[in-house]
Design an enzyme around this catalytic site. Structure first.
Site, PDB file in Angstrom:
ATOM      1  N   SER A  48       0.620 -15.943  -5.962  1.00  0.00           N
ATOM      2  CA  SER A  48       1.575 -16.921  -5.437  1.00  0.00           C
ATOM      3  C   SER A  48       0.756 -17.993  -4.727  1.00  0.00           C
ATOM      4  CB  SER A  48       2.545 -16.230  -4.462  1.00  0.00           C
ATOM      5  OG  SER A  48       3.617 -17.083  -4.153  1.00  0.00           O
ATOM      6  N   GLU A  49       0.864 -19.240  -5.201  1.00  0.00           N
ATOM      7  CA  GLU A  49      -0.108 -20.263  -4.778  1.00  0.00           C
ATOM      8  C   GLU A  49      -0.054 -20.556  -3.280  1.00  0.00           C
ATOM      9  OE1 GLU A  49       1.309 -23.416  -7.283  1.00  0.00           O
ATOM     10  OE2 GLU A  49       2.275 -24.432  -5.604  1.00  0.00           O
ATOM     11  N   ASN A  50       1.070 -20.206  -2.615  1.00  0.00           N
ATOM     12  CA  ASN A  50       1.142 -20.451  -1.178  1.00  0.00           C
ATOM     13  C   ASN A  50       0.357 -19.438  -0.354  1.00  0.00           C
ATOM     14  OD1 ASN A  50       3.200 -18.728  -2.186  1.00  0.00           O
ATOM     15  ND2 ASN A  50       4.333 -18.887  -0.282  1.00  0.00           N
ATOM     16  N   SER A  90      -6.713 -19.691  -1.902  1.00  0.00           N
ATOM     17  CA  SER A  90      -5.740 -19.601  -2.988  1.00  0.00           C
ATOM     18  C   SER A  90      -6.190 -20.441  -4.180  1.00  0.00           C
ATOM     19  CB  SER A  90      -4.365 -20.063  -2.501  1.00  0.00           C
ATOM     20  OG  SER A  90      -3.396 -19.855  -3.502  1.00  0.00           O
TER      21      SER A  90
END
Lengths: 220, 215
Positions: A48-50, A90
């Site tokens: 999840s890129e966050n 990330s």
């Protein structure tokens, strides 16, 4: 074609591309459905890129955590083995080639694997978010899309007309009509949806499709 | 050493025309009290660096509604329709940056790095005005560091020396912006005495932090 069935077929077919242990990033919308159809014996971890790996399901009502959302701003959970990190890490994971597969939707894709999925000048200009990094960095980029746009026009083009997200990064295109692989020679038609003919798929695709002897029916 | 202070004291460093970096992703990890204090102070012509435009009326959205921003450096404004609804003349000048490039530009700013080469954005609108280099047959864009005057950081725990612990997906850009700004203000949910947080569990060293307020 019944839209819901088409979307489910796309999701089921893409899920067969994953290998056990893959790190996968799923875009918002249709790509998110892919996680529901993993073949038996295949476990993947979702990025999840966050800021985490190990994205789980949506929490039940009342169990949301204010500090835990997915990249689409929905409350999320994590699976055992998950890890959290900052945004630079990330995107070290993303840009550095540590994502095995990304699945994302698109507005247009073309015969050279160019992708245009983040902007319609004058109409929709939300910004690219993490999409440009993702398609450049992931080892394999799978496009999940309806074959035609809502006006019935082909989305697989000779050349993208909208501003590009990235140049030459699409590896596999899975639609409600076909599975198409991008090769050095161009786009190769690998599989077609049940009930369709090769001619019908070719007619609905602006880009030239290379048809070798064996075009299979999509099995899900 | 005690960096805990009042909101009023911390805000003394915020003035017209400065560059403010703001933590948060879709408002998770955004220091809401600090943003409200900046709005209340009535400063104008800010350059704001933030991953997104917040949500309508929340986080960065408050600064946008207050017309406090002159220039907005961001990656995504789609979650805040109020941003695009503003009349063109009222909208801040907006610079869209890919998310990974934004994170790395801030990291470079905080790390004393003069720039870096990334494949992200090659062949797209992002490459406009940038130097393109080819190394070992691969194209890269030269991206430059970002620095700021004030960072507004949200932490889960802080000790009075400014050592920080973040929680879950609320970490995002917070530890990055703290390295890249002259003056770093932290809004912490819990404030501990020095020594309470195990040094092995500290996620951002207090060396980067100037002021802490209770969240």
């Amino acid at each position: 074609m019944a839209e819901q069935n088409g979307r489910e077929m796309i999701a089921r077919r893409i899920a067969k591309e994953f290998k056990d242990g893959d790190i996968v990033n799923l875009g918002i919308g249709l790509p998110t459905l892919v996680a529901n159809y993993l073949p038996e014996g295949v476990e993947i971890l979702l990025h999840s890129e966050n800021g985490f790996i190990g994205l789980g399901t949506v929490p039940p009502p009342g169990e949301e955590d204010k500090d835990l959302i997915n990249a689409g701003n929905q409350f999320a959970t994590v699976v055992p083995g998950a890890s959290f990190f900052d945004s630079a890490t990330s995107f070290t994971i993303v840009r550095g080639g540590h994502i095995d597969v990304t699945v994302l939707g698109t507005l247009e894709v073309d015969r050279e694997g160019n992708i245009a999925n983040y902007i319609i000048p004058g109409k929709m200009m939300p910004g690219m978010g993490g999409a440009m990094d993702m398609v450049v960095g992931a080892k394999k980029v799978i496009i999940a899309t309806d074959h035609l746009d809502k006006h019935g026009n082909p989305k697989i083009l000779k050349k993208c007309r909208l501003p590009l997200t990235a140049v030459g990064e699409a590896d596999l295109i899975v639609t409600d009509m076909a599975v198409i692989e991008r090769t050095g020679e161009g786009l190769v038609l690998k599989e077609i949806a049940p009930g369709l003919t090769v001619e019908e798929v070719v007619k609905n695709t602006e880009a030239e499709l290379i048809v070798n002897g064996s075009v299979k029916t999509i099995e899900v | 050493m005690n960096k805990v202070t009042t909101l009023e004291n911390a805000m003394k460093r915020v003035t017209d025309g400065m560059t403010i970096m703001l933590g948060g992703f879709a408002n998770v990890g955004t220091p809401e009290l600090l943003v409200e204090a900046v709005v209340a102070k009535g400063v104008k012509d800010l350059t704001v660096v933030c991953l997104d435009a917040g949500l309508p009326g929340k986080g960065a959205g408050k600064l946008i509604n207050a017309r406090a921003i002159k220039k907005y450096i961001t990656s995504h404004v789609g979650l805040n329709p109020e941003f695009s609804r503003q009349k063109c003349s009222e909208q801040p000048e907006t610079v869209l940056v890919p998310q990974g490039t934004l994170a790395e530009r801030i990291r470079a700013g905080g790390a004393g790095i003069g720039g870096f080469l990334t494949p992200t954005g090659v062949g797209t609108l992002v490459e406009e005005g940038k130097q393109k280099l080819t190394l070992n047959g691969k194209d890269y864009l030269l991206e430059l560091p970002l620095k700021g005057d004030v960072a507004l950081v949200k932490a889960y725990r802080a000790d009075k020396a400014g050592n920080l612990v973040f929680r879950k997906s609320a970490r995002n850009f917070n530890p990055l912006i703290a390295t890249a700004c002259e003056y770093v203000i932290v809004e912490a949910e819990q404030i501990e005495d020095v020594g309470v947080i195990d040094p092995d569990q500290v996620m951002l060293s207090g060396v980067f932090v100037d002021a802490i307020i209770q969240g």
